[in-house]
Design a protein around this motif. Structure first.
Motif, short mmCIF file in Angstrom:
data_model
loop_
_atom_site.label_atom_id
_atom_site.label_comp_id
_atom_site.label_asym_id
_atom_site.label_seq_id
_atom_site.Cartn_x
_atom_site.Cartn_y
_atom_site.Cartn_z
N SER A 80 -4.57 -1.77 -1.94
CA SER A 80 -5.77 -1.02 -1.32
C SER A 80 -6.94 -1.14 -2.57
N ALA A 81 -8.19 -1.30 -2.14
CA ALA A 81 -9.21 -1.15 -3.04
C ALA A 81 -9.37 0.30 -3.40
N ARG A 82 -8.96 1.23 -2.62
CA ARG A 82 -9.02 2.56 -2.97
C ARG A 82 -8.23 2.77 -4.22
N ASP A 90 -2.15 10.58 -0.96
CA ASP A 90 -2.01 10.43 0.47
C ASP A 90 -1.18 9.40 0.97
N ALA A 91 -1.17 8.15 0.82
CA ALA A 91 -0.46 7.08 1.28
C ALA A 91 0.98 7.47 0.67
N LEU A 92 1.25 7.59 -0.55
CA LEU A 92 2.62 7.89 -0.71
C LEU A 92 3.19 9.11 -0.18
N ASP A 93 2.51 10.23 0.09
CA ASP A 93 3.09 11.35 0.47
C ASP A 93 3.25 10.89 1.92
N ALA A 94 2.41 9.98 2.77
CA ALA A 94 2.70 9.72 4.08
C ALA A 94 3.81 8.92 4.05
N GLY A 95 4.38 8.19 3.24
CA GLY A 95 5.69 7.55 3.22
C GLY A 95 5.57 6.06 2.60
N ALA A 96 4.63 5.73 1.64
CA ALA A 96 4.48 4.36 1.33
C ALA A 96 5.45 4.56 0.23
N ASP A 97 6.01 3.31 -0.30
CA ASP A 97 6.89 3.37 -1.27
C ASP A 97 6.15 2.76 -2.58
N ASP A 98 5.02 2.15 -2.47
CA ASP A 98 4.72 1.64 -3.79
C ASP A 98 2.93 1.39 -3.44
N TYR A 99 2.11 1.49 -4.43
CA TYR A 99 0.73 1.20 -4.43
C TYR A 99 0.29 0.21 -5.54
N LEU A 100 -0.39 -0.72 -4.97
CA LEU A 100 -0.84 -1.64 -5.77
C LEU A 100 -2.52 -1.57 -5.40
N THR A 101 -3.45 -1.52 -6.74
CA THR A 101 -4.57 -1.52 -6.37
C THR A 101 -5.50 -2.91 -6.60
N LYS A 102 -6.26 -3.05 -5.63
CA LYS A 102 -7.14 -4.29 -5.84
C LYS A 102 -8.26 -4.30 -6.78
N PRO A 103 -8.52 -5.29 -7.52
CA PRO A 103 -8.15 -6.37 -7.33
C PRO A 103 -6.53 -6.41 -8.04
N PHE A 104 -5.73 -7.22 -7.90
CA PHE A 104 -4.54 -7.26 -8.27
C PHE A 104 -4.04 -8.66 -8.70
N SER A 105 -2.98 -8.81 -9.32
CA SER A 105 -2.53 -10.20 -10.00
C SER A 105 -1.38 -10.43 -8.88
N VAL A 106 -1.33 -11.92 -8.67
CA VAL A 106 -0.14 -12.44 -7.83
C VAL A 106 1.09 -12.23 -8.44
N GLU A 107 1.08 -12.19 -9.63
CA GLU A 107 2.35 -12.02 -10.59
C GLU A 107 2.84 -10.50 -10.39
N GLU A 108 1.88 -9.49 -10.38
CA GLU A 108 2.33 -8.32 -10.20
C GLU A 108 2.69 -7.82 -8.79
N LEU A 109 2.25 -8.34 -7.83
CA LEU A 109 2.68 -8.60 -6.54
C LEU A 109 3.99 -8.96 -6.34
N LEU A 110 4.18 -10.15 -6.71
CA LEU A 110 5.55 -10.66 -6.71
C LEU A 110 6.68 -9.78 -7.26
N ALA A 111 6.34 -9.49 -8.36
CA ALA A 111 7.11 -8.33 -9.28
C ALA A 111 7.42 -7.27 -8.34
N ARG A 112 6.53 -6.65 -7.65
CA ARG A 112 6.84 -5.33 -6.96
C ARG A 112 7.67 -5.79 -5.59
N LEU A 113 7.38 -7.01 -4.97
CA LEU A 113 8.32 -7.78 -4.13
C LEU A 113 9.67 -7.63 -4.40
N ARG A 114 9.94 -8.16 -5.73
CA ARG A 114 11.34 -8.42 -6.15
C ARG A 114 11.88 -7.09 -6.32
#
Length: 124
Positions: A80-82, A90-114
Motif C-alpha cells: 500500500s501507498a499508505r 489497522d491492517a496488521l490488527d485486522a489480520g494482515a501478516d506483513d506490510y510493504l509500502t509503495k513504492p517498493f522494490s521487486v527484490e523486497e517483494l520476492l524476499a517477503r514472498l520467500r
C-alpha cells in the motif's frame, strides 16, 4: 517444491502489471482482482496460498477485505501507498501478516514472498 498460487489484489493497472510480471518471471502462479469484492470471491473460489493486497480499492477498503477473508489462514501481505503508522497498525490488527509500502522494490517483494513460503512449508 510446491508452486504457490498468489492472489494479487490491485486496482492500479501499472502496479498490478509490475507485480504479475515479477511473479511470472519467477514461476509463481497467480490470479488477480481489481476490487475488494472480487478478492473476497477469489479467496472463496480459488483458495490461494498467499494474498498480495492493496488497501486503496475502488469498492471497499482493503482492511475490510482482510476482515472478511481472515476466517481462512491464508497469509496476507499488504502492499500500500499508505505509510502512516495507524494505517499499518489497522491492517496488521485486522489480520494482515506483513506490510510493504509503495513504492517498493521487486527484490523486497520476492524476499517477503520467500519468507511467507517458508512459513507455509513448516505448517503443511
Amino acid at each position: 517444491m510446491k508452486k504457490f498460487q498468489i492472489l494479487v489484489v490491485e486496482d492500479d493497472a501499472p502496479v498490478r502489471n509490475l507485480i504479475t510480471t515479477t511473479l511470472r518471471a519467477h514461476d509463481y502462479r497467480f490470479i488477480t482482482s481489481g476490487t475488494g469484492e472480487g478478492a473476497v470471491m477469489e479467496v472463496a473460489s480459488h483458495n490461494p496460498d498467499i494474498i498480495l493486497l492493496d488497501l486503496g480499492l475502488p469498492d471497499i477498503d482493503g482492511v475490510e477485505v482482510i476482515r472478511r477473508v481472515r476466517r481462512s489462514n491464508v497469509p496476507i501481505i499488504v502492499i500500500s501507498a499508505r505509510a502512516e503508522d495507524n494505517d499499518k497498525i489497522d491492517a496488521l490488527d485486522a489480520g494482515a501478516d506483513d506490510y510493504l509500502t509503495k513504492p517498493f522494490s521487486v527484490e523486497e517483494l520476492l524476499a517477503r514472498l520467500r519468507v511467507t513460503q517458508r512459513r507455509l512449508a513448516l505448517i503443511q
